[in-house]
Design an enzyme around this catalytic site. Structure first.
Site, PDB file in Angstrom:
ATOM      1  N   HIS A  74       0.833  -1.219   0.000  1.00 48.19           N
ATOM      2  CA  HIS A  74       0.000   0.000   0.000  1.00 48.19           C
ATOM      3  C   HIS A  74       0.862   1.262   0.000  1.00 48.19           C
ATOM      4  O   HIS A  74       0.420   2.308   0.477  1.00 48.19           O
ATOM      5  CB  HIS A  74      -0.942   0.030   1.210  1.00 48.19           C
ATOM      6  CG  HIS A  74      -1.661  -1.261   1.465  1.00 48.19           C
ATOM      7  ND1 HIS A  74      -2.856  -1.597   0.888  1.00 48.19           N
ATOM      8  CD2 HIS A  74      -1.304  -2.326   2.232  1.00 48.19           C
ATOM      9  CE1 HIS A  74      -3.221  -2.807   1.292  1.00 48.19           C
ATOM     10  NE2 HIS A  74      -2.289  -3.277   2.095  1.00 48.19           N
TER      11      HIS A  74
ATOM     12  N   SER B 166      14.814  21.953 -15.448  1.00 51.13           N
ATOM     13  CA  SER B 166      13.643  22.776 -15.737  1.00 51.13           C
ATOM     14  C   SER B 166      14.108  24.053 -16.418  1.00 51.13           C
ATOM     15  O   SER B 166      15.207  24.544 -16.166  1.00 51.13           O
ATOM     16  CB  SER B 166      12.925  23.110 -14.427  1.00 51.13           C
ATOM     17  OG  SER B 166      12.174  24.295 -14.581  1.00 51.13           O
TER      18      SER B 166
ATOM     19  N   LYS C 212      15.934  21.799 -10.307  1.00 52.35           N
ATOM     20  CA  LYS C 212      15.206  20.588 -10.686  1.00 52.35           C
ATOM     21  C   LYS C 212      16.025  19.608 -11.496  1.00 52.35           C
ATOM     22  O   LYS C 212      16.876  19.977 -12.294  1.00 52.35           O
ATOM     23  CB  LYS C 212      13.968  20.969 -11.519  1.00 52.35           C
ATOM     24  CG  LYS C 212      12.982  21.824 -10.759  1.00 52.35           C
ATOM     25  CD  LYS C 212      11.953  21.006 -10.045  1.00 52.35           C
ATOM     26  CE  LYS C 212      10.835  20.673 -11.015  1.00 52.35           C
ATOM     27  NZ  LYS C 212       9.788  19.921 -10.340  1.00 52.35           N
TER      28      LYS C 212
ATOM     29  N   GLU D 233       9.128   9.016 -16.814  1.00 54.52           N
ATOM     30  CA  GLU D 233       7.724   9.386 -17.054  1.00 54.52           C
ATOM     31  C   GLU D 233       7.287   9.024 -18.468  1.00 54.52           C
ATOM     32  O   GLU D 233       6.143   8.613 -18.692  1.00 54.52           O
ATOM     33  CB  GLU D 233       7.538  10.883 -16.799  1.00 54.52           C
ATOM     34  CG  GLU D 233       7.656  11.226 -15.330  1.00 54.52           C
ATOM     35  CD  GLU D 233       7.723  12.727 -15.081  1.00 54.52           C
ATOM     36  OE1 GLU D 233       7.073  13.186 -14.144  1.00 54.52           O
ATOM     37  OE2 GLU D 233       8.424  13.441 -15.823  1.00 54.52           O
TER      38      GLU D 233
END
Ligand code: ARG
Length: 443
Positions: free
Chosen positions: A140, A261, A267, A274
């Site tokens: 979980h 970024s 970043k 992704e």
């Protein structure tokens, strides 16, 4: 009509297979005396020239020629004259396209199999490095029990192994030649289907001409295996995305496989992970596209089946890229084992070990041990300490059967070391699994 009818814009990708299939067919026609030896030789030489042109300049798209089969035949006629017209004896574009596409899918599977073996190798090498590194295991997405990072990585080795077996299985099942089934009914010419099958590396000819020209199971098998594989890659991608996030900080993705970024200098985004995650959805969509195309088609060939190629090409390109990117990420990621260990220690992940200790050493029934352990966890939570930092007097106040030996069981290292069952997370088991994998991969 020209525009809706044409498949050349995408099936030009089959040119190598189309040439190979035609050469095998022409050689067989010559050997069987269906065309003269001279014509068969002229056709073969002409097809060699066409292949050279395609290789050098690509295939010219002329919608009027509909597909790669007609484009090649027309170019052959320009090169060798009327003998070119004999190539299409005893075949049809229906068995031709089924053969070409099967050959293409077969090579695609070989490419995927090689890529997946490379991904497995990357996983195994990193698992060997981290056979003893402790991290939290989750259920979980809540800290459950400590595991070793090596064990976690080897879980993906297993998944990829099943993917390889699905692709290998698809290839083995597909490897029969439809060539010579002609339009749908077979042919009256004395062809030799065994010869063309052998020349093209098939195990033999298919059994039923109607089935042969209308079967696209091999493409669906590929897409279904690709979908399951992409789902696995997507799950590993998601782990990387989570692990790379600041609250976790379990990994630092390499510069090579992340991006900055345009406005936030701090970043380092997990774009490759992704995109692999995203591509899996598109691959599943391709699988659904072909499945829906085939649903309800009566025997034998229908033009709907021309739509079989774009989803397979798209899925294959996405999958090949995803496997390569995932391999690169696994090879180059930095595992922050200090953060992983701290997270495992912070989450009362050894609570089960306390319960197990009560069962094993103090002969307490498991349910009761579970209850006692719950009280210890609550005490640790209220005093803000780890389980193995609770003073012995406090533990004995919960249950007098507890003694000092319990501390040996409560460290995360002791916890993983104890899980020696077959398939368990103990470093000794992980090292065995790694050794077996290295042998299987010839590493
Ligand atoms: N372009 C067609 C395809 O890709 C080739 C087969 C055409 N056969 C036919 N009966 N029209 O499926």
């Amino acid at each position: 009509m020209r525009e809706i009818n044409a498949s050349i814009p995408f099936d030009k990708r089959l040119w190598r297979e189309d040439i190979a299939g035609s050469r095998a067919h022409a050689a067989m026609l010559g050997a069987a005396g269906i065309v003269s030896p001279d014509d068969a030789a002229a056709i073969d030489a002409g097809l060699g020239t066409v292949a050279g042109e395609y290789d050098a300049d690509g295939v010219t798209v002329d919608l009027a020629l509909e597909d790669i089969h007609m484009a090649t035949e027309q170019r052959l006629a320009q090169l060798i004259g009327p003998a070119a017209g004999r190539l299409h004896t005893a075949r049809s574009r229906n068995d031709q396209v089924a053969t070409d596409f099967k050959l293409w899918v077969r090579s695609a599977i070989d490419a995927v199999l090689a890529g997946l073996a490379g991904l497995q190798a990357a996983l195994v090498m990193r698992a060997e490095e981290h056979a003893e590194s402790v991290m939290p295991g989750f259920t979980h997405l809540q800290v459950a029990q400590p595991v070793t990072l090596g064990h976690h990585l080897m879980a993906y080795y297993e998944m990829v192994g099943r993917d390889r077996s699905r692709f290998a299985d698809a290839k083995a099942r597909a490897n029969l030649s439809p060539l010579g089934s002609a339009a749908l009914a077979g042919t009256g010419f004395p062809i030799d289907r065994d010869a063309t099958a052998a020349a093209l590396g098939f195990d033999g000819p298919t059994a039923n001409s109607l089935d042969s020209v209308s079967d696209r199971d091999f493409a669906m098998d590929y897409l279904m295996a690709a979908t399951t594989c992409a789902v696995h890659l997507s799950r590993l991608s998601e782990e990387f995305v989570i692990w790379a996030s600041q609250p976790f900080g379990f990994v630092a993705l390499s510069d090579a496989w992340s991006t900055g970024s345009s406005i936030m200098p701090q970043k380092r985004n997990p774009d490759a992970a992704e995109l692999v995650r995203g591509h899996s959805g598109r691959i599943a969509g391709c699988m659904m596209a072909l499945t829906m195309t085939m649903k309800g088609l009566p025997l034998a060939y229908s033009k709907d089946m021309q739509d079989d190629k774009p989803p397979v090409f798209e899925a294959h390109d996405l999958l090949a890229l995803s496997i390569a990117a995932m391999t690169g990420m696994v090879e180059s990621v930095t595992f922050r084992t200090d953060r992983m260990r701290a997270a495992a220690e912070a989450g009362y992940s050894t609570a089960t070990d306390l319960a197990d200790w009560l069962v094993r050493v103090a002969d307490v029934p498991f349910r009761e041990a579970h209850h006692i352990t719950g009280q210890a966890v609550r005490l640790a939570e209220t005093t803000g300490c780890a389980l193995d930092q609770i003073p012995i007097d406090a533990l004995r106040a919960i249950d007098p059967r507890i003694d000092r030996r319990v501390y040996d069981a409560l460290s995360v290292d002791a916890s993983v070391a104890a899980r020696v069952s077959h398939g368990g997370t103990a470093p000794v088991r992980v090292r065995e699994a790694v050794a077996r994998a290295k042998e299987a991969l010839a590493l």
